[in-house]
Design an enzyme around this catalytic site. Structure first.
Site, PDB file in Angstrom:
ATOM      1  N   GLN A  96       1.679 -42.697  44.381  1.00  0.00           N
ATOM      2  CA  GLN A  96       0.518 -42.011  44.851  1.00  0.00           C
ATOM      3  C   GLN A  96      -0.719 -43.244  45.055  1.00  0.00           C
ATOM      4  O   GLN A  96      -1.473 -42.811  45.582  1.00  0.00           O
ATOM      5  CB  GLN A  96       0.096 -41.048  43.991  1.00  0.00           C
ATOM      6  CG  GLN A  96       1.146 -40.056  43.824  1.00  0.00           C
ATOM      7  CD  GLN A  96       0.603 -39.144  42.590  1.00  0.00           C
ATOM      8  OE1 GLN A  96       0.247 -38.081  42.978  1.00  0.00           O
ATOM      9  NE2 GLN A  96       1.097 -39.210  41.580  1.00  0.00           N
ATOM     10  N   VAL A  98      -3.082 -46.358  45.867  1.00  0.00           N
ATOM     11  CA  VAL A  98      -3.412 -47.093  46.938  1.00  0.00           C
ATOM     12  C   VAL A  98      -3.881 -48.552  47.158  1.00  0.00           C
ATOM     13  O   VAL A  98      -4.156 -49.280  47.841  1.00  0.00           O
ATOM     14  CB  VAL A  98      -4.543 -46.304  47.886  1.00  0.00           C
ATOM     15  CG1 VAL A  98      -3.810 -44.819  48.207  1.00  0.00           C
ATOM     16  CG2 VAL A  98      -5.529 -46.121  47.256  1.00  0.00           C
ATOM     17  N   HIS A 114       0.256 -42.253  49.703  1.00  0.00           N
ATOM     18  CA  HIS A 114      -0.890 -41.794  50.006  1.00  0.00           C
ATOM     19  C   HIS A 114      -1.752 -43.012  50.559  1.00  0.00           C
ATOM     20  O   HIS A 114      -2.965 -43.160  50.856  1.00  0.00           O
ATOM     21  CB  HIS A 114      -1.767 -41.603  48.707  1.00  0.00           C
ATOM     22  CG  HIS A 114      -1.558 -40.358  47.932  1.00  0.00           C
ATOM     23  ND1 HIS A 114      -1.762 -39.822  46.811  1.00  0.00           N
ATOM     24  CD2 HIS A 114      -0.536 -39.278  48.614  1.00  0.00           C
ATOM     25  CE1 HIS A 114      -1.246 -38.684  46.519  1.00  0.00           C
ATOM     26  NE2 HIS A 114      -0.633 -38.314  47.736  1.00  0.00           N
ATOM     27  N   CYS A 141     -15.984 -50.330  64.250  1.00  0.00           N
ATOM     28  CA  CYS A 141     -14.981 -50.931  65.122  1.00  0.00           C
ATOM     29  C   CYS A 141     -15.561 -51.544  66.570  1.00  0.00           C
ATOM     30  O   CYS A 141     -16.944 -51.047  66.671  1.00  0.00           O
ATOM     31  CB  CYS A 141     -13.817 -49.854  65.531  1.00  0.00           C
ATOM     32  SG  CYS A 141     -12.633 -50.537  66.735  1.00  0.00           S
ATOM     33  N   ASN A 206       3.063 -40.424  30.064  1.00  0.00           N
ATOM     34  CA  ASN A 206       1.689 -40.133  30.497  1.00  0.00           C
ATOM     35  C   ASN A 206       0.610 -39.943  29.399  1.00  0.00           C
ATOM     36  O   ASN A 206       1.219 -38.909  28.391  1.00  0.00           O
ATOM     37  CB  ASN A 206       1.635 -38.714  31.144  1.00  0.00           C
ATOM     38  CG  ASN A 206       0.280 -38.802  32.206  1.00  0.00           C
ATOM     39  OD1 ASN A 206       0.320 -39.577  32.853  1.00  0.00           O
ATOM     40  ND2 ASN A 206      -0.541 -38.003  31.983  1.00  0.00           N
TER      41      ASN A 206
HETATM   42  N1  APR Z   1      -0.778 -44.837  30.058  1.00  0.00           N
HETATM   43  C1  APR Z   1      -0.506 -43.848  30.342  1.00  0.00           C
HETATM   44  N2  APR Z   1      -0.811 -42.685  30.924  1.00  0.00           N
HETATM   45  C2  APR Z   1      -2.282 -42.933  31.422  1.00  0.00           C
HETATM   46  C3  APR Z   1      -2.882 -44.112  31.196  1.00  0.00           C
HETATM   47  C4  APR Z   1      -1.890 -45.380  30.631  1.00  0.00           C
HETATM   48  N3  APR Z   1      -2.535 -46.562  30.514  1.00  0.00           N
HETATM   49  N4  APR Z   1      -4.199 -44.329  31.844  1.00  0.00           N
HETATM   50  C5  APR Z   1      -4.244 -42.939  32.120  1.00  0.00           C
HETATM   51  N5  APR Z   1      -2.977 -42.306  32.185  1.00  0.00           N
HETATM   52  C6  APR Z   1      -2.871 -40.785  32.815  1.00  0.00           C
HETATM   53  C7  APR Z   1      -3.765 -39.815  32.339  1.00  0.00           C
HETATM   54  O1  APR Z   1      -3.770 -39.259  30.911  1.00  0.00           O
HETATM   55  C8  APR Z   1      -3.799 -38.855  33.682  1.00  0.00           C
HETATM   56  O2  APR Z   1      -2.992 -37.635  33.070  1.00  0.00           O
HETATM   57  O3  APR Z   1      -2.673 -41.034  33.935  1.00  0.00           O
HETATM   58  C9  APR Z   1      -2.782 -39.614  34.652  1.00  0.00           C
HETATM   59  C10 APR Z   1      -3.419 -39.992  35.931  1.00  0.00           C
HETATM   60  O4  APR Z   1      -3.734 -38.598  36.265  1.00  0.00           O
HETATM   61  P1  APR Z   1      -4.703 -38.662  37.854  1.00  0.00           P
HETATM   62  O5  APR Z   1      -5.924 -39.200  37.477  1.00  0.00           O
HETATM   63  O6  APR Z   1      -4.536 -37.235  38.111  1.00  0.00           O
HETATM   64  O7  APR Z   1      -4.023 -39.460  38.790  1.00  0.00           O
HETATM   65  P2  APR Z   1      -2.827 -39.160  39.984  1.00  0.00           P
HETATM   66  O8  APR Z   1      -1.745 -38.147  39.250  1.00  0.00           O
HETATM   67  O9  APR Z   1      -2.314 -40.429  40.364  1.00  0.00           O
HETATM   68  O10 APR Z   1      -3.835 -38.292  40.850  1.00  0.00           O
HETATM   69  C11 APR Z   1      -3.073 -37.931  42.049  1.00  0.00           C
HETATM   70  O11 APR Z   1      -4.889 -37.331  43.256  1.00  0.00           O
HETATM   71  O12 APR Z   1      -7.029 -37.652  43.854  1.00  0.00           O
HETATM   72  C12 APR Z   1      -5.607 -37.947  44.258  1.00  0.00           C
HETATM   73  O13 APR Z   1      -4.699 -39.206  45.947  1.00  0.00           O
HETATM   74  C13 APR Z   1      -5.626 -39.040  44.772  1.00  0.00           C
HETATM   75  O14 APR Z   1      -3.085 -40.236  44.359  1.00  0.00           O
HETATM   76  C14 APR Z   1      -4.315 -39.317  43.622  1.00  0.00           C
HETATM   77  C15 APR Z   1      -3.750 -38.144  43.584  1.00  0.00           C
END
Ligand code: APR
Length: 238
Positions: A96, A98, A114, A141, A206
Site C-alpha cells: 500500500q 507509495v 496505491h 505543467c 503489526n
Molecule cells: N513494526 C510493526 N508494526 C508497525 C511499525 C513497526 N515498526 N510501525 C507501525 N506499525 C503498525 C502500526 O501499529 C499500525 O497499525 O503499522 C500499522 C500502520 O497502519 P496505518 O497507519 O493504518 O497504515 P496502512 O495500513 O498502510 O494504511 C493504509 O491508508 O491513508 C491510507 O493510502 C493510505 O496506504 C495507506 C492506507
C-alpha cells in the site's frame, strides 16, 4: 514459527503497509500520536476534493511527503525482503506504500496498489514528471494543468494492473504475511481475506491489533518488523 512457515511454504506473498516504513523514519497514518491522520484530515489534503478545492494545502502536504521520503530510504527489513525474493523464499510483495522503498531495496515483483510518490503527473494532459518538480515548488505543467503525485487519492479508483495481479498472487499464495498495516482501508485490505479464503496460512506482524487478527494463523504484536525479519532471516540460515 515464522521461519518454519517460510521453509514449508511453496509460494509466500508479503503484504506491506505504512508500518513497513516507520523504521526508515516516515510516519504511518493511524498510530496513536504519531500517525499522519492524527495531525491532518485526509479529506482536506489527500483527496480529489483537496486537489480541486484546497490545492495549496494539497501541494504543501505532498511536497512535505516527497521531501521526507527523499530524505531517507529502505531499512534492513526492506533489504531482507529483497534478498528473500532473490533466494526464492518469497514470490512478491503487495504494498500500500507509495515511497518506492521495496523497489529501491532491490525487490522486483512489487505491486504498488496505491501508486507512487516518486512521480507526479499533469491532471489535465497526463504528462509524467519526476517528483523533484514538487521539491522545486513547480506545481503546474507546461500545459497549465495541475501536477499531482501519481498516488491514489481518497475518492479515486486503484490502478487496475497491480490490483488484478495482487488478486492472482493472493489466490495462489500458500503463505500470506502482513507487515505493518492496520488493514482498515478497502479495497486494499481484501487481499489477506482472498489469500485466507484460497487456503493460505495468514501471518500478521503489526505493533497494534488489526481488523483481521481473528483470521490469522499467527499474530505478532508489539514487535518491530525490522527485528522480526532479522530474527527470521537468521533462523532460515541455520
Ligand atoms: N513494526 C510493526 N508494526 C508497525 C511499525 C513497526 N515498526 N510501525 C507501525 N506499525 C503498525 C502500526 O501499529 C499500525 O497499525 O503499522 C500499522 C500502520 O497502519 P496505518 O497507519 O493504518 O497504515 P496502512 O495500513 O498502510 O494504511 C493504509 O491508508 O491513508 C491510507 O493510502 C493510505 O496506504 C495507506 C492506507
Amino acid at each position: 514459527m515464522l521461519a518454519d512457515l517460510l521453509r514449508e511454504s511453496k509460494r509466500t506473498i508479503v503484504y506491506t503497509g505504512a508500518g513497513m516504513s516507520t523504521e526508515s523514519g516516515l510516519p504511518d497514518f493511524r498510530s496513536s500520536k504519531t500517525g499522519m491522520w492524527e495531525m491532518e484530515d485526509p479529506s482536506k489534503v489527500a483527496s480529489v476534493t483537496a486537489l480541486n478545492q484546497h490545492v495549496e494545502q494539497f501541494f504543501q502536504f505532498y511536497k512535505h511527503r516527497v521531501l521526507a521520503a527523499k530524505g531517507t530510504g529502505p531499512h534492513q527489513g526492506h533489504k531482507i525482503l529483497a534478498k528473500w525474493e532473490r533466494e526464492g523464499v518469497i514470490k512478491g510483495i503487495i504494498t500500500q506504500n507509495v515511497d518506492g522503498f521495496h523497489t529501491m531495496a532491490g525487490s522486483k515483483n512489487v505491486m504498488e496498489l496505491h501508486g507512487t510518490l516518486r512521480k507526479v503527473h499533469c491532471e489535465t494532459c497526463g504528462q509524467v514528471y519526476d517528483n523533484e518538480r514538487y521539491e522545486n515548488d513547480e506545481f503546474y505543467c507546461e500545459c497549465g494543468g495541475k501536477l499531482r503525485p501519481s498516488v491514489v487519492l481518497f475518492g479515486e479508483m486503484l490502478p487496475e494492473e497491480p490490483f488484478l495481479q495482487a488478486i492472482v498472487e493472493s489466490e495462489k499464495a500458500d503463505l500470506f504475511i502482513v507487515l505493518g498495516s492496520s488493514l482498515t482501508v478497502t479495497p486494499a485490505n481484501q487481499f489477506p481475506l482472498i489469500a485466507k479464503q484460497s487456503g493460505a496460512k495468514l501471518v500478521i506482524i503489526n505493533l497494534e491489533p488489526t481488523e483481521l487478527d481473528y483470521l490469522a494463523d499467527l499474530v505478532v504484536h508489539e514487535r518491530k518488523i525490522g527485528e522480526v525479519l532479522l530474527e527470521a532471516n537468521d533462523l532460515l540460515l541455520h
